[in-house]
Design an enzyme around this catalytic site. Structure first.
Site, PDB file in Angstrom:
ATOM      1  N   ASN A   1       9.509   4.397   3.822  1.00 15.97           N
ATOM      2  CA  ASN A   1       9.162   3.926   5.160  1.00 15.97           C
ATOM      3  C   ASN A   1      10.375   3.275   5.811  1.00 15.97           C
ATOM      4  O   ASN A   1      11.290   2.831   5.118  1.00 15.97           O
ATOM      5  CB  ASN A   1       8.071   2.850   5.070  1.00 15.97           C
ATOM      6  CG  ASN A   1       6.729   3.413   4.679  1.00 15.97           C
ATOM      7  OD1 ASN A   1       6.509   3.784   3.542  1.00 15.97           O
ATOM      8  ND2 ASN A   1       5.830   3.493   5.629  1.00 15.97           N
TER       9      ASN A   1
ATOM     10  N   HIS B   1       4.314   4.715  12.896  1.00 16.36           N
ATOM     11  CA  HIS B   1       4.576   4.592  11.449  1.00 16.36           C
ATOM     12  C   HIS B   1       5.651   5.616  11.085  1.00 16.36           C
ATOM     13  O   HIS B   1       5.388   6.814  11.050  1.00 16.36           O
ATOM     14  CB  HIS B   1       3.248   4.878  10.734  1.00 16.36           C
ATOM     15  CG  HIS B   1       3.284   4.903   9.236  1.00 16.36           C
ATOM     16  ND1 HIS B   1       2.643   3.961   8.456  1.00 16.36           N
ATOM     17  CD2 HIS B   1       3.840   5.759   8.356  1.00 16.36           C
ATOM     18  CE1 HIS B   1       2.810   4.244   7.175  1.00 16.36           C
ATOM     19  NE2 HIS B   1       3.536   5.336   7.085  1.00 16.36           N
TER      20      HIS B   1
ATOM     21  N   ARG C   1       0.846  -1.205   0.000  1.00 17.96           N
ATOM     22  CA  ARG C   1       0.000   0.000   0.000  1.00 17.96           C
ATOM     23  C   ARG C   1       0.885   1.260   0.000  1.00 17.96           C
ATOM     24  O   ARG C   1       0.995   1.969  -0.992  1.00 17.96           O
ATOM     25  CB  ARG C   1      -0.950  -0.008   1.216  1.00 17.96           C
ATOM     26  CG  ARG C   1      -2.122   0.944   1.064  1.00 17.96           C
ATOM     27  CD  ARG C   1      -1.803   2.402   1.317  1.00 17.96           C
ATOM     28  NE  ARG C   1      -1.417   2.670   2.697  1.00 17.96           N
ATOM     29  CZ  ARG C   1      -0.962   3.837   3.113  1.00 17.96           C
ATOM     30  NH1 ARG C   1      -0.827   4.850   2.262  1.00 17.96           N
ATOM     31  NH2 ARG C   1      -0.603   3.999   4.369  1.00 17.96           N
TER      32      ARG C   1
ATOM     33  N   CYS D   1       7.897  10.094  -0.663  1.00 15.63           N
ATOM     34  CA  CYS D   1       7.332  11.247   0.009  1.00 15.63           C
ATOM     35  C   CYS D   1       7.449  12.411  -0.973  1.00 15.63           C
ATOM     36  O   CYS D   1       8.557  12.793  -1.340  1.00 15.63           O
ATOM     37  CB  CYS D   1       8.104  11.529   1.278  1.00 15.63           C
ATOM     38  SG  CYS D   1       7.773  13.175   1.872  1.00 15.63           S
TER      39      CYS D   1
HETATM   40  N1  COA Z   1     -13.214   4.543  -4.688  1.00 14.33           N
HETATM   41  C1  COA Z   1     -13.371   4.689  -6.009  1.00 14.33           C
HETATM   42  N2  COA Z   1     -13.618   5.864  -6.596  1.00 14.33           N
HETATM   43  C2  COA Z   1     -13.762   6.921  -5.793  1.00 14.33           C
HETATM   44  C3  COA Z   1     -13.606   6.836  -4.416  1.00 14.33           C
HETATM   45  C4  COA Z   1     -13.314   5.575  -3.857  1.00 14.33           C
HETATM   46  N3  COA Z   1     -13.114   5.412  -2.561  1.00 14.33           N
HETATM   47  N4  COA Z   1     -13.774   8.065  -3.899  1.00 14.33           N
HETATM   48  C5  COA Z   1     -14.019   8.904  -4.914  1.00 14.33           C
HETATM   49  N5  COA Z   1     -13.991   8.208  -6.073  1.00 14.33           N
HETATM   50  C6  COA Z   1     -14.159   8.719  -7.423  1.00 14.33           C
HETATM   51  C7  COA Z   1     -15.483   9.390  -7.646  1.00 14.33           C
HETATM   52  O1  COA Z   1     -16.432   8.446  -8.053  1.00 14.33           O
HETATM   53  C8  COA Z   1     -15.148  10.367  -8.724  1.00 14.33           C
HETATM   54  O2  COA Z   1     -15.073   9.686  -9.956  1.00 14.33           O
HETATM   55  P1  COA Z   1     -15.491  10.390 -11.325  1.00 14.33           P
HETATM   56  O3  COA Z   1     -14.575  11.598 -11.441  1.00 14.33           O
HETATM   57  O4  COA Z   1     -15.234   9.334 -12.340  1.00 14.33           O
HETATM   58  O5  COA Z   1     -16.915  10.761 -11.119  1.00 14.33           O
HETATM   59  C9  COA Z   1     -13.756  10.812  -8.379  1.00 14.33           C
HETATM   60  O6  COA Z   1     -13.213   9.756  -7.605  1.00 14.33           O
HETATM   61  C10 COA Z   1     -13.735  12.080  -7.562  1.00 14.33           C
HETATM   62  O7  COA Z   1     -14.617  11.966  -6.491  1.00 14.33           O
HETATM   63  P2  COA Z   1     -14.820  13.078  -5.373  1.00 14.33           P
HETATM   64  O8  COA Z   1     -15.849  12.615  -4.419  1.00 14.33           O
HETATM   65  O9  COA Z   1     -14.965  14.414  -6.028  1.00 14.33           O
HETATM   66  O10 COA Z   1     -13.502  12.972  -4.592  1.00 14.33           O
HETATM   67  P3  COA Z   1     -12.170  13.806  -4.759  1.00 14.33           P
HETATM   68  O11 COA Z   1     -11.764  14.013  -6.147  1.00 14.33           O
HETATM   69  O12 COA Z   1     -12.277  14.945  -3.837  1.00 14.33           O
HETATM   70  O13 COA Z   1     -11.178  12.697  -4.173  1.00 14.33           O
HETATM   71  C11 COA Z   1     -10.349  11.264  -2.506  1.00 14.33           C
HETATM   72  C12 COA Z   1     -11.059  12.534  -2.811  1.00 14.33           C
HETATM   73  C13 COA Z   1      -9.803  11.331  -1.114  1.00 14.33           C
HETATM   74  C14 COA Z   1     -11.342  10.099  -2.629  1.00 14.33           C
HETATM   75  C15 COA Z   1      -9.233  11.006  -3.527  1.00 14.33           C
HETATM   76  O14 COA Z   1      -8.432  12.166  -3.654  1.00 14.33           O
HETATM   77  C16 COA Z   1      -8.370   9.886  -3.117  1.00 14.33           C
HETATM   78  O15 COA Z   1      -8.745   8.729  -3.200  1.00 14.33           O
HETATM   79  N6  COA Z   1      -7.122  10.194  -2.678  1.00 14.33           N
HETATM   80  C17 COA Z   1      -6.178   9.266  -2.223  1.00 14.33           C
HETATM   81  C18 COA Z   1      -5.618   9.728  -0.907  1.00 14.33           C
HETATM   82  C19 COA Z   1      -4.542   8.794  -0.463  1.00 14.33           C
HETATM   83  O16 COA Z   1      -4.716   7.606  -0.419  1.00 14.33           O
HETATM   84  N7  COA Z   1      -3.356   9.353  -0.178  1.00 14.33           N
HETATM   85  C20 COA Z   1      -2.224   8.608   0.172  1.00 14.33           C
HETATM   86  C21 COA Z   1      -2.338   7.949   1.500  1.00 14.33           C
HETATM   87  S1  COA Z   1      -2.325   9.048   2.848  1.00 14.33           S
HETATM   88 ZN    ZN Z   2       3.588   6.410   5.233  1.00 14.14          ZN
END
Ligand code: COA
Ligand code: ZN
Length: 328
Positions: A257, A215, A21, A248
């Site tokens: 990590n 972590h 992950r 990072c």
């Molecule tokens: N699984 C699948 N798709 C998802 C989802 C999920 N958990 N959450 C949101 N989406 C999809 C939506 O369906 C949308 O899709 P579309 O553009 O095709 O309609 C798109 O993502 C945007 O959705 P929205 O609700 O506007 O969310 P966002 O763009 O503000 O995204 C997060 C927010 C947090 C969901 C997204 O940025 C994300 O997954 N980030 C990863 C953060 C992360 O893991 N960081 C590293 C670890 S700390």
């Molecule tokens: Zn980390």
């Protein structure tokens, strides 16, 4: 052996592998689903307490982990190992529960700026969203455990110091919602040992009943020292990443990590019981460069274990032979 050599006294330290992950989410190369599954299956046999297998995030945000369902359905689940996944929202939690995960790992940052940068919302908005996630999990009828990872608790790369009282307040708010565990994350390697000892001690004393994980990232070379400082304060559970994977974005080129094999190697020498089979882990870790296309910052993979000894150079014996001849 001196009394120092066994200072761990067989104390159990729980190691939680996060490479697939926290590591893979930062890789440019997409690791094929079947390779991820093979790797997780071999990690399952290494003796980890927990494996953070993947994340159920937006595939656009984290394309490297867009195969989360397939991975969770195809891995062999070894009894006794907790399979956890990161979820950012209710949608992610529903996807995760449909795969029968043991635990969901929710994430928010204790730094307002970092939270906005990583999750595109304020901390209060994150808290509200995670409150919904927790309610969804608790109301689902699944026995899914809930862990909350708090990012940047030891410092934010944009804001600087994070007030310890703030960290403890966020923990208290989540405690009221009935979460099972917390992970205190040094997201960008800003933690240093005395600080770690203090926060670990205070968190342990305030919330003795909750599962607490530390972590660390090795961005500035302090991760192993931080782990020892945490153990001094009674922490017995760590996230780590084989190969030291995990990037990072705020410290390009820095290592990731804390490296699992480096951590396990050190703790075993000191007499702690990590439950991890280091040889099996090194075999798994040795596959990483082939999967991601570059070397990994693991010290033990490069240097070998302390007792992986080298043959005496032949010239020593030749020289000795010559001396004997001269003396005879
Ligand atoms: N699984 C699948 N798709 C998802 C989802 C999920 N958990 N959450 C949101 N989406 C999809 C939506 O369906 C949308 O899709 P579309 O553009 O095709 O309609 C798109 O993502 C945007 O959705 P929205 O609700 O506007 O969310 P966002 O763009 O503000 O995204 C997060 C927010 C947090 C969901 C997204 O940025 C994300 O997954 N980030 C990863 C953060 C992360 O893991 N960081 C590293 C670890 S700390
Ligand atoms: Zn980390």
């Amino acid at each position: 052996m001196s009394k120092f050599a066994t200072s761990g006294h067989g104390k159990r330290i729980y190691i939680q592998e996060v490479a697939t992950r926290d590591g893979f989410q930062n890789e440019a190369t997409f690791v094929d689903t079947s390779d991820k599954v093979d790797l997780i299956d071999s990690l399952s046999d290494c003796g980890f307490a927990k494996i953070e297998a993947t994340s159920f995030t937006s595939p656009r945000a984290i394309p490297a982990l867009r195969d989360a369902e397939a991975v969770m359905h195809q891995i062999r689940r070894r009894p006794g190992v907790v399979y956890t996944v990161l979820v950012p929202n209710v949608r992610g939690a529903e996807r995760a529960m449909s795969c029968g995960v043991d635990e969901v790992n929710l994430v928010m940052s204790t730094s307002e700026t970092h939270n906005r940068a990583n999750l595109r919302m304020s901390r209060e908005q994150s808290f509200a969203q995670l409150t919904d996630v927790i309610a969804a999990v608790q109301g689902s009828g699944h026995k899914t455990a809930i862990n909350v990872s708090l990012s940047t608790v030891f410092g934010c790369p944009m804001e600087g110091e994070i007030d310890e009282a703030d960290v403890l307040r966020w923990m208290a708010r989540f405690m009221e919602l009935g979460v099972d565990g917390f992970t205190l994350c040094d997201t960008t390697g800003m933690a240093y040992p005395s600080q770690v000892q203090e926060l670990s001690d205070h968190a342990r004393k305030l919330f003795p009943e909750v599962q607490l994980t530390l972590h660390f990232h090795n961005t500035r070379g302090m991760a192993l020292a931080n782990a020892l400082a945490a153990i001094e304060a009674g922490i017995d559970r760590f996230d780590s990443s084989m190969g030291g994977l995990g990037g990072c974005p705020y410290a390009p080129g820095a290592s990731g990590n804390v490296c699992t094999e480096d951590l396990v190697h050190m703790l075993q020498l000191m007499g702690y019981d990590t439950g991890v089979d280091l040889s099996a882990l090194l075999q798994a870790s040795g596959r990483l460069p082939g999967l991601i296309g570059h070397e990994v910052p693991s010290q033990i993979l490069k240097a070998g274990r302390r007792m992986d000894l080298h043959a005496r150079p032949a010239y020593l014996d030749e020289a000795q032979g010559a001396t004997q001849m001269a003396g005879s």
